[in-house]
Scaffold this motif. Structure first.
Motif: not given
Length: 702
Positions: A28-43, A188-197
């Motif tokens: 669950w935590v990994t999914a949220r962090l990955v989605l945050r990484a998708f939403a940011t730039h560069s460093l 909703a996306s975080a819950r789905v990605v977390a469940a699949v991971l």
């Protein structure tokens, strides 16, 4: 308990449940962090990918390790420390590489499959970690592997991890309608990605363990300590939860900081930085909301407010004083607002108020409070200033049915109040539209008149009182409209200044006057008025010098007239401009003296060659002792400074006699000569022209 062949394996169900809890929480935590990484730039993307990799590696490794500690093969067990640590590093490096590829903007531009490829790398890292960890698992027996089970476990891990990051990539690319829907979709996306991971990790472990068999070969004296292993498992679980919690906290802190930043930016975007009042953007939002309340039976009043003497405050006391006055007035206006009332600052010295009302008494109460606040003196340092204001009121839906028309009508009413000194509040009337349209039409015609040569210059004589001789002529702009006839300069000059036409018109008048004056016999001076706009926005010295060179007029024969109001717009720049004009050899006259600031400092600081006493004092001199006293004071001031004084507006012999007795130097007015075209002045015999110019003028008359 599991059965493989004839061998029975036991599982500690509590440790298995702990492993599953770690798996779910970490995913669950990994999914949220990955989605945050998708939403940011560069460093930032690099940082979020690394944090996600750390949490994912801890999640994967701890799930595997705790589950292995909960596995009881029935023989002594141990762990190889090097391979155990290596398995953790494999999970960390592989997850980081996979997340970087999945979230890379470059990779995503090259192929939409980048997130799935990154997920496949994560799945492969999970598999390698699992089997490296299994190699580190030491048992007293012969280990037998089922190759089909191994292949299935790896396939599950790679495919399901690829699906998880693919879903994350799809969620990141999905367009969002607004902030609320964005937050809901992210959850909703975080819950789905977390469940699949979590499914990928669990599928790998339990499928991989089903491919694992042990044939015991017990050795005397060797045994495992189950209590110690259970304690180790719990310690690892706690560490995993701490890491997952740290990742979660970092996410939540970032979310909080982002929310605070967004709120701060929103406040900045909707607030006026100087006064703290809502700004124009906030006003537009509020007005849209009020107009959308169609079911409200009450009417909506829009009140435009413009301060009357704000420019004067800036000029006399400085811009710091002006800013402080705005802040004080803003606090007053804000404090008097009641429920349902709204006030905003929408420009330099412009405010706007909104209120719904059921009766004119309610609206009148707000207008009364506004007037009281705006007309009460403002204390600044040791000074007391009084600004006052003009208020224009337009009512929805009586005066307008759309936002644009409502704002425009309130402005029209406010300008009417500004023009009428007898009232500070003016309500919109339909006739104001006719006036506004007439002004726009007249502005268009003025632009056409300049382009088509429909403007002309008349000249009014200036005479010495002592000798009775002509000193020069003042060039005065005139406009004969083809339909409306003569238009007063008092009407069209302000229009020209408001619409930027004055620069072109002023340059034309200057050139026209110099071209005509160069041929005068005798070579009298010609005086040309300057607009404050010319002094502020044009490169005046260069224009004057160019015109003199091109027309051939001697600089000492040109006199430029300007008012104190024009100077106070920017004293330092005005002084610099006037000094540069004086350096050319042109004379400078201070026009309308006595009606502006009329300060001794102005006469001392600026290089004036003449003072022109305003005609209002001359007109009142016969009936007002005060006006006579002012005339005497100005004449005495001129003599003490060595500056000649010219009195304007002489219409009677009594006025001329009074000025002669008081020692005035020069006079100008209807008594001595009305403004007239140059041809009329030549025909009267006051002056003649060089032969060449006389011939041109004759052609024009013909």
């Amino acid at each position: 308990m599991s059965v493989v062949g004839c061998i029975v394996y036991k599982h500690n169900l509590w440790l298995v449940l702990v492993a599953l809890l770690i798996c779910a929480a970490g995913s669950w935590v990994t999914a949220r962090l990955v989605l945050r990484a998708f939403a940011t730039h560069s460093l930032q993307r690099l940082g979020w990918s690394f944090i996600a990799a750390v949490v994912a590696a801890a999640d994967i490794w701890c799930t595997h390790f705790i589950a292995m500690l909960g596995f009881e093969p029935g023989v002594p067990i141990a762990f190889d420390p090097v391979l155990t640590i290596t398995s953790l590093l494999i999970a960390l490096v592989g997850s980081f590489a996979g997340f970087l590829l999945a979230t890379s903007r470059v990779a995503n531009r090259l192929t939409r499959a980048a997130p799935a490829l990154g997920g496949a790398i994560v799945g492969l890292a999970v598999s390698l970690m699992h089997y490296a960890g299994m190699l580190a698992y030491r048992v007293q027996g012969i280990v037998i592997w089922n190759r089909v089970g191994i292949a299935l476990s790896i396939a599950f891990a790679v495919a399901i991890s690829a699906l998880a990051l693919h879903l994350a990539g799809v969620a990141a690319r999905r367009p969002q309608e607004n902030a609320a829907s964005a937050r809901a979709n992210a959850e909703a996306s975080a819950r789905v990605v977390a469940a699949v991971l979590a499914l990928a990790i669990a599928a790998l472990h339990f499928t991989g363990m089903s491919a694992f068999q042990v044939e015991p070969m017990p050795i005397d004296g060797h045994f495992s300590n189950p209590a110690a292993l259970h304690a180790l498992a719990l310690a690892v679980a706690c560490m995993a939860l701490v890491i997952a919690g740290a990742g979660c906290v970092s996410f939540l802190l970032d979310d909080s900081v982002r929310a605070e930043s967004v709120e701060h930016l929103r406040t900045m975007a909707l607030s006026d930085m100087l006064t703290g009042l809502p700004n124009r953007a906030s006003f537009n939002v509020r007005l849209d909301a009020e107009l959308a309340r169609a079911q409200d039976t009450r009417k909506l009043a829009l009140i435009g407010i413009d301060l009357n003497r704000f420019k004067e405050i800036n000029d006399l006391h400085g811009h710091h004083a002006g800013d402080e006055v705005l802040r004080i007035l803003a606090r007053r206006l804000s404090s008097l607002m009641r429920e349902g009332e709204f006030i905003a600052r929408v420009g330099g010295d412009e405010f706007v108020a909104l209120t719904r009302f059921a009766s004119r008494e309610e609206l009148g109460d707000l207008l009364s409070r506004l007037e009281t606040a705006l007309y009460r003196p403002v204390r600044y340092d040791d000074a007391e200033v009084l600004s006052g204001a003009s208020l224009g009121v337009a009512i929805y839906p009586d005066d307008a049915t759309t936002k644009t028309v409502l704002i425009n009508n309130a402005d029209l009413a406010m300008y009417r109040a500004k023009a009428d000194l007898a009232q500070s509040v003016c309500f919109y009337e339909p006739a104001m539209d006719e006036i506004a349209r007439a002004r726009r039409s007249l502005t268009h015609d003025l632009r056409e008149a300049l382009a088509r040569g429909q403007l002309s210059v008349h000249y009014q004589v200036q005479t010495s009182i002592a000798s009775g001789e002509i000193c020069g002529y003042e060039a005065l702009l005139r406009w004969e409209h083809p339909r409306l006839g003569f238009i007063s300069p008092a009407e069209f000059i302000p229009l020209a200044e408001e619409n930027g036409l004055i620069l072109g018109i002023g340059a034309w008048v200057l050139r026209e006057a110099c071209e005509r004056a160069v041929s005068w016999l005798p070579p009298y001076k010609v005086a040309v008025n300057l607009s404050p706009v010319q002094l502020s926005h044009a490169d005046l010295p260069k224009l004057v010098e160019t015109v003199l060179v091109e027309t051939g007029l001697a600089p000492e024969r040109l006199e430029l007239e300007l008012t104190e109001t024009a100077i106070f717009a920017d004293r330092e720049r005005s002084l610099d401009v006037l000094q540069r004009i004086k350096a050319i050899g042109v004379n400078i006259a201070l026009d309308d003296f006595g009606t502006g600031y009329s300060s001794l400092d102005t006469l001392r600081s600026f290089p004036f060659d003449k003072i022109k006493l305003d005609q209002s004092f001359v007109g009142e001199a016969e009936s007002s002792r005060q006006a006579t006293a002012i005339i005497r004071a100005v004449l005495a001031l001129g003599k003490s400074l060595g500056i000649p004084v010219l009195a304007e507006g002489i219409e009677t012999e009594a006025q001329l006699a009074l000025l002669a007795d008081e020692g005035c130097d020069e006079v100008q007015g209807f008594l001595l000569g009305r403004p007239a075209p140059l041809s009329h002045i030549v025909a009267s015999g006051q002056l003649s022209l060089l032969a060449e110019e006389e011939e041109k003028l004759g052609e024009v008359r013909g």
